[in-house]
Design a protein around this motif. Structure first.
Motif, PDB file in Angstrom:
ATOM      1  N   UNK A  37       0.865  -1.180   0.000  1.00  0.00           N
ATOM      2  CA  UNK A  37       0.000   0.000   0.000  1.00  0.00           C
ATOM      3  C   UNK A  37       0.900   1.228   0.000  1.00  0.00           C
ATOM      4  N   UNK A  38       0.848   1.995  -1.088  1.00  0.00           N
ATOM      5  CA  UNK A  38       1.720   3.158  -1.238  1.00  0.00           C
ATOM      6  C   UNK A  38       0.984   4.449  -0.911  1.00  0.00           C
ATOM      7  N   UNK A  39       1.590   5.250  -0.032  1.00  0.00           N
ATOM      8  CA  UNK A  39       1.061   6.567   0.336  1.00  0.00           C
ATOM      9  C   UNK A  39       2.117   7.601  -0.035  1.00  0.00           C
ATOM     10  N   UNK A  40       1.722   8.611  -0.786  1.00  0.00           N
ATOM     11  CA  UNK A  40       2.662   9.665  -1.171  1.00  0.00           C
ATOM     12  C   UNK A  40       2.293  10.964  -0.453  1.00  0.00           C
ATOM     13  N   UNK A  41       3.311  11.644   0.083  1.00  0.00           N
ATOM     14  CA  UNK A  41       3.093  12.884   0.831  1.00  0.00           C
ATOM     15  C   UNK A  41       3.714  14.103   0.140  1.00  0.00           C
ATOM     16  N   UNK A  42       4.072  13.964  -1.115  1.00  0.00           N
ATOM     17  CA  UNK A  42       4.748  15.050  -1.839  1.00  0.00           C
ATOM     18  C   UNK A  42       3.961  16.356  -1.794  1.00  0.00           C
ATOM     19  N   UNK A  43       2.665  16.295  -2.032  1.00  0.00           N
ATOM     20  CA  UNK A  43       1.860  17.526  -2.087  1.00  0.00           C
ATOM     21  C   UNK A  43       1.662  18.149  -0.714  1.00  0.00           C
ATOM     22  N   UNK A  44       1.874  17.383   0.331  1.00  0.00           N
ATOM     23  CA  UNK A  44       1.721  17.915   1.676  1.00  0.00           C
ATOM     24  C   UNK A  44       3.095  18.211   2.283  1.00  0.00           C
ATOM     25  N   UNK A  45       3.878  17.185   2.550  1.00  0.00           N
ATOM     26  CA  UNK A  45       5.175  17.379   3.192  1.00  0.00           C
ATOM     27  C   UNK A  45       6.225  17.961   2.261  1.00  0.00           C
ATOM     28  N   UNK A  51      -1.249   9.660  -9.754  1.00  0.00           N
ATOM     29  CA  UNK A  51      -2.406   8.874 -10.198  1.00  0.00           C
ATOM     30  C   UNK A  51      -1.991   7.881 -11.277  1.00  0.00           C
ATOM     31  N   UNK A  52      -1.160   8.322 -12.211  1.00  0.00           N
ATOM     32  CA  UNK A  52      -0.685   7.443 -13.287  1.00  0.00           C
ATOM     33  C   UNK A  52       0.120   6.263 -12.743  1.00  0.00           C
ATOM     34  N   UNK A  53       0.763   6.466 -11.601  1.00  0.00           N
ATOM     35  CA  UNK A  53       1.574   5.405 -10.981  1.00  0.00           C
ATOM     36  C   UNK A  53       0.753   4.504 -10.066  1.00  0.00           C
ATOM     37  N   UNK A  54      -0.548   4.721 -10.033  1.00  0.00           N
ATOM     38  CA  UNK A  54      -1.449   3.916  -9.202  1.00  0.00           C
ATOM     39  C   UNK A  54      -1.086   3.948  -7.723  1.00  0.00           C
ATOM     40  N   UNK A  55      -0.697   5.124  -7.243  1.00  0.00           N
ATOM     41  CA  UNK A  55      -0.440   5.290  -5.817  1.00  0.00           C
ATOM     42  C   UNK A  55      -1.771   5.090  -5.089  1.00  0.00           C
ATOM     43  N   UNK A  56      -1.751   4.340  -4.012  1.00  0.00           N
ATOM     44  CA  UNK A  56      -2.989   4.015  -3.303  1.00  0.00           C
ATOM     45  C   UNK A  56      -3.603   5.214  -2.588  1.00  0.00           C
ATOM     46  N   UNK A  57      -2.751   6.055  -2.009  1.00  0.00           N
ATOM     47  CA  UNK A  57      -3.257   7.200  -1.250  1.00  0.00           C
ATOM     48  C   UNK A  57      -2.348   8.400  -1.470  1.00  0.00           C
ATOM     49  N   UNK A  58      -2.953   9.522  -1.791  1.00  0.00           N
ATOM     50  CA  UNK A  58      -2.214  10.764  -2.011  1.00  0.00           C
ATOM     51  C   UNK A  58      -2.632  11.758  -0.933  1.00  0.00           C
ATOM     52  N   UNK A  59      -1.655  12.170  -0.127  1.00  0.00           N
ATOM     53  CA  UNK A  59      -1.931  13.216   0.852  1.00  0.00           C
ATOM     54  C   UNK A  59      -1.844  14.536   0.088  1.00  0.00           C
ATOM     55  N   UNK A  60      -2.986  15.135  -0.136  1.00  0.00           N
ATOM     56  CA  UNK A  60      -3.104  16.215  -1.117  1.00  0.00           C
ATOM     57  C   UNK A  60      -2.753  17.606  -0.614  1.00  0.00           C
ATOM     58  N   UNK A  61      -2.717  17.823   0.668  1.00  0.00           N
ATOM     59  CA  UNK A  61      -2.401  19.155   1.162  1.00  0.00           C
ATOM     60  C   UNK A  61      -2.924  19.370   2.562  1.00  0.00           C
ATOM     61  N   UNK A  62      -2.873  20.634   2.956  1.00  0.00           N
ATOM     62  CA  UNK A  62      -3.302  21.022   4.302  1.00  0.00           C
ATOM     63  C   UNK A  62      -4.414  22.053   4.170  1.00  0.00           C
ATOM     64  N   UNK A  63      -5.672  21.655   4.365  1.00  0.00           N
ATOM     65  CA  UNK A  63      -6.796  22.578   4.187  1.00  0.00           C
ATOM     66  C   UNK A  63      -6.713  23.832   5.047  1.00  0.00           C
ATOM     67  N   UNK A  64      -6.057  23.739   6.200  1.00  0.00           N
ATOM     68  CA  UNK A  64      -5.952  24.899   7.091  1.00  0.00           C
ATOM     69  C   UNK A  64      -5.135  26.033   6.487  1.00  0.00           C
ATOM     70  N   UNK A 119       1.950  16.980 -10.503  1.00  0.00           N
ATOM     71  CA  UNK A 119       2.424  15.984  -9.535  1.00  0.00           C
ATOM     72  C   UNK A 119       1.299  14.997  -9.213  1.00  0.00           C
ATOM     73  N   UNK A 120       0.114  15.518  -8.955  1.00  0.00           N
ATOM     74  CA  UNK A 120      -1.030  14.649  -8.641  1.00  0.00           C
ATOM     75  C   UNK A 120      -1.306  13.688  -9.792  1.00  0.00           C
ATOM     76  N   UNK A 121      -1.290  14.179 -11.019  1.00  0.00           N
ATOM     77  CA  UNK A 121      -1.547  13.321 -12.180  1.00  0.00           C
ATOM     78  C   UNK A 121      -0.479  12.241 -12.324  1.00  0.00           C
ATOM     79  N   UNK A 122       0.788  12.593 -12.041  1.00  0.00           N
ATOM     80  CA  UNK A 122       1.867  11.600 -12.083  1.00  0.00           C
ATOM     81  C   UNK A 122       1.630  10.512 -11.032  1.00  0.00           C
TER      82      UNK A 122
END
Length: 92
Positions: free
Chosen positions: A25-33, A55-68, A50-53
């Motif tokens: 299970x792959x989680x990417x934090x690039x967009x957040x951390x 998604x293309x790599x079938x990452x299971x979970x993308x930490x997309x950012x910090x809403x605050x 970055x998000x599209x890349x």
């Protein structure tokens, strides 16, 4: 850039993939951390690419950012939801 990124992720997956074919299970934090590093300030278009890349790599979970951070961050996160693959989770 897309091919290099995808190839790198593929190598990581294959090195960690056992003969029993366990699910990784792959989680990417690039967009957040990744955006918190010194002198890093992704533009909207860079974050989208970055998000599209990811998604293309079938990452299971993308930490997309910090809403605050603000409305722009919330808007970006909301724009990812309709374009993400069905099996990819968006977390914040």
């Amino acid at each position: 850039m897309r091919e290099i990124f995808a190839h790198g992720i593929h190598e990581v997956i294959m090195k960690n993939f056992s003969k029993e074919k366990q699910r990784i299970y792959l989680v990417d934090t690039t967009l957040r951390d990744g955006a918190q590093a010194a002198r890093i300030n992704f533009s909207y278009s860079e974050k989208l690419e970055i998000a599209k890349l990811l998604f293309d790599c079938n990452i299971d979970e993308v930490e997309a950012g910090i809403p605050a951070i603000g409305v722009n961050e919330i808007d970006f996160i909301n724009k990812l939801i309709p374009i993400k693959p069905v099996n990819t989770k968006i977390s914040v």
